[in-house]
Each structure stands twice: as C-alpha cells, then as structure tokens.
Design an enzyme around this catalytic site. Sequence first.
Site, mmCIF file in Angstrom:
data_model
loop_
_atom_site.group_PDB
_atom_site.id
_atom_site.type_symbol
_atom_site.label_atom_id
_atom_site.label_comp_id
_atom_site.label_asym_id
_atom_site.label_seq_id
_atom_site.Cartn_x
_atom_site.Cartn_y
_atom_site.Cartn_z
ATOM 1 N N GLU A 157 29.852 34.921 23.469
ATOM 2 C CA GLU A 157 30.357 36.040 24.284
ATOM 3 C C GLU A 157 31.550 36.765 23.671
ATOM 4 O O GLU A 157 32.631 36.824 24.257
ATOM 5 C CB GLU A 157 30.718 35.559 25.691
ATOM 6 C CG GLU A 157 29.521 35.226 26.547
ATOM 7 C CD GLU A 157 29.873 35.066 28.027
ATOM 8 O OE1 GLU A 157 30.983 35.454 28.437
ATOM 9 O OE2 GLU A 157 29.027 34.552 28.766
ATOM 10 N N GLU A 202 22.830 31.381 28.921
ATOM 11 C CA GLU A 202 23.564 31.022 30.132
ATOM 12 C C GLU A 202 23.031 31.836 31.298
ATOM 13 O O GLU A 202 22.807 33.047 31.173
ATOM 14 C CB GLU A 202 25.068 31.313 30.024
ATOM 15 C CG GLU A 202 25.855 30.398 29.128
ATOM 16 C CD GLU A 202 27.335 30.758 29.111
ATOM 17 O OE1 GLU A 202 27.838 31.349 30.097
ATOM 18 O OE2 GLU A 202 27.986 30.466 28.096
#
Length: 477
Positions: A176, A377
């Site tokens: 991320e 995720e």
Amino acid sequence: MPHEFADTADAGRLAVQIPDGFLIGTATAAAQIEGAGDAPNRTPSVWDRFASEPGRIIDGSTTAVTADHAHRLSEDVSLMAGLGVDAYRFSLGWTRLQPGGAGPLDARGVAFYDRLLDELLEAGISPFVTISHWDLPVEYEHGWLDRDTAHRLGDFAGLVAERFGDRVDAWITINEPATVTLNGYALGLHAPGHSLLFDALPTVHHQLLGHGLAVQALRAANVAGRVGITNAHTPVVPASDSDQDAAMAALFDIVHNRVFADPVLLGHYPQVPPELADLFGAFAEIPDVDLATISEPIDFYGLNYYMPSLVAAGAGTGESPDGVSEAMTDLPFRLEPFEQYETTGFGWPIAPEYLGVVLGQMRDRYGDALPPVYITESGASFDDAVAADGSVSDPKRVDYLARHLSSALDAVAPGGPAEGVDLRGYFIWSLMDNWEWAAGFTQRFGLVHVDFETGERAPKESYRFIRDVLRRRTTDK
C-alpha cells in the site's frame, strides 16, 4: 437488501462458487501482531517512534506487545491450519531482521522467520511474504522523501531473498504505497506524521523505485516464488453531476490509484489535466532508467479493497477514522459518506459490488499489461460481541466476507463486470485482531478474537464460517 450468508447452507453455496486452484488466505503485518518490541537486537521502526508520541494513537497504545505473535507463533499457525486456509500473507519486520536498517541480517530475527516458514510449510500453508509493510527503520531520517531509501529496500530485499528464497511461494515488495504517501506524508495521520499535501508526491516515486529495485534483487537471487506488489485501490465516484465534483473525483483517482499502478504496469506516470500540472511537478522530469526499473515485469498484482470513495469539490472538516488532520482542510476535495450503505466500525461503506468495479477498471486501464491478480486484503472491523462463555459472535463480518468473496468471483465470471481478469485468490484481513495503526486497539478485524490484556485467542463465528466454506468447497462439488 443484500443477501445474508450466515447459515451453513449458504456456506455450501459460497463453497461451490470457488474455482479449483483459487487461493483463500489470511493476512497480517509484523508491526500489528508481533510485539516483542524489546527483543534483543531489534531496533525501533518509524511506527514505534510514532506510537510513542502523545496523541498520535487514538487509545494511547503502542507497538510493544500488540497481539504477541512473537511468543505465540505455533499457536497461530495451528489456528490457520484448523481454519484450512491455503495461504498466509505476512510481513517481515524490517528492524527485527536488520537492526538499524544496515548491515547483515540478525541471527535471532532470521531464526524467528525460519521457524514461521517451516511451520507454515509443514502445515501445508503457502507463504506469501511482504518485504516492506510500513515499518521503516528510524535511522532512515527522511524516510520515503529520500531517494536513498529506495536503494535500502532493494538491498534488504536481496538479503531476505538469499535467506528465505527457497521457501516463499510469493513475494510482495511493498504494501500500500498509496496509504503510506497519503496518510503518512500528506496528511500526518500515520507514521512518520508529515502533513505535506502534494509536496508528499516524491514519496510515490521513491516507493515505486524501491519496488523495482526489490524486484531486481529478488530476480538476481533466483527466488523460487512469484514476485509482485500490493496497493490499496478505491473506485472513485463523483458526489454529484457537477463538473467540479467530476474534476475532483478524477484528481483523487489519480493520486490514490493511477500514480501508483500506471508506472508499475505501463512504465509511465498518468497524464494530468494542464490546470493540475503544477500539483504534479514531482513527476515532471523522471529519468527513463527509473521508469524502466519501476516497470520491471511482475508475476502478479496485489489489490487491497475496502471501500469506494465518494468525492466532492471543496475542503472537508479534517476528520477521518484515523483521527483529525488539519491538512485535509487545505485540500481541493473532500470525501462524502455513501448514505445508502451500512458502514464498518471504521465508518467505511460496505459496498461489495464495487469490488467488481475496481477489478473492471484495472482490466480496462491496463489490458494485457495486467498480470494475474490477488485480492491481498479485504475485511472489516466491527464491535464484536463476546459472550460470558468466551465465544465471539460476529455475524456482520460473516456477511461481509461472504458477500465480498462472492462479488469478486461473480465479477470475473463470464458476463461479469471484470470478465477477463485472471483473479487467483482472496486474502482476508485479518487472521486475528491486531494493533490497527493509529486506531490502536479500537478496531477489530480478526477471524480470531484476541484479548489484548492476556493474549488469549478465541476463534469467532466468522472463523467457523470460513472453515466450513473451505471444507465444503471440495465435498459439495
């Protein structure tokens, strides 16, 4: 109303939807679960320092113990084995393995991850390893604002590749980068706590350069596992039909999604409207050699999905689930609530259909350049109910996970909004309740409940549901 998946018959219906070879896994991050912050030779990360600063973490908690995974490794692997997952995505604690962010790997840190990898493989669980999941060494004084940090990541990747490369099935170079740039350097909500707004954009390039250098290091070490990157993607919706909202939605899409994916998959930064060019001066003169490194071929793309974003023109109040950022009031856009959706404990809209939207956008934008995709995720925090006997009921999470997994599979099926995307797996965030960054212990995402006073684990209703799905995907076909 969305369909509820809470009974066993629906577990069977979801099970038969899962194609052969599709991986179901769980995910964690070292800083959020390991604890043992005072372990010999381990040095502080930027998150250790950030958590020690008054007012940074909502409940005043720190990284010192978190879920105590460092002392409960075997118990946690046993929980995964009982769950029946195919894979486990975890990150390497950078400062546990390389104290001070320089020099050789530490023997104690190596022994910990050797043990974890060996126990996972013995349990038949495929290791997916994230090399950098936000826990930079504090010695990197300027963090991702410094180009040298990219080279530090490349060097670290080479060291861990040489040590663990024979036992890792998939490598994720960095997790991320969008969240690191936006929350850590632009808004001051995450470590290291800078509020630079668009002056944070050099951290985009340095993280992506670090990714490319890490890919090169992994390839040079001839690792057996596949190599990829993970980013958080959000489909962006204008709050109205106005030209202003449309322009700001496009701007948010660029800064959250496009500046991270385009260089990796297409080898260049996205074009921006001329009136916004001054905001993106950090990308005006990027060396071709950097772009070639960033766009090194990868074997898969990891996509983290939590929610869509509704964007309007004009600054907001500065309030967010992670706290209050005065810098947000200086932005030309704001996030608006999706009134039609229920929300998670974080206040995030529960919108599984947008998972198909974002996968379709990836297909349309990148075409043949898009490699196989994993949802690396997806999950939700809720205020779980703990009964007197210690059992934990979390029907909202059961419904959330079932609807999101089903939506992802529907999206890539023939006739779906993302038909043609080679979706290979879905990782649930998270295996266990953890230390949720700036939210501390106030948000629980786990399939397994953790008592943060004692460290005791208790599988939740969602754990049992996913276990039933995984058991029935073969027996019900």
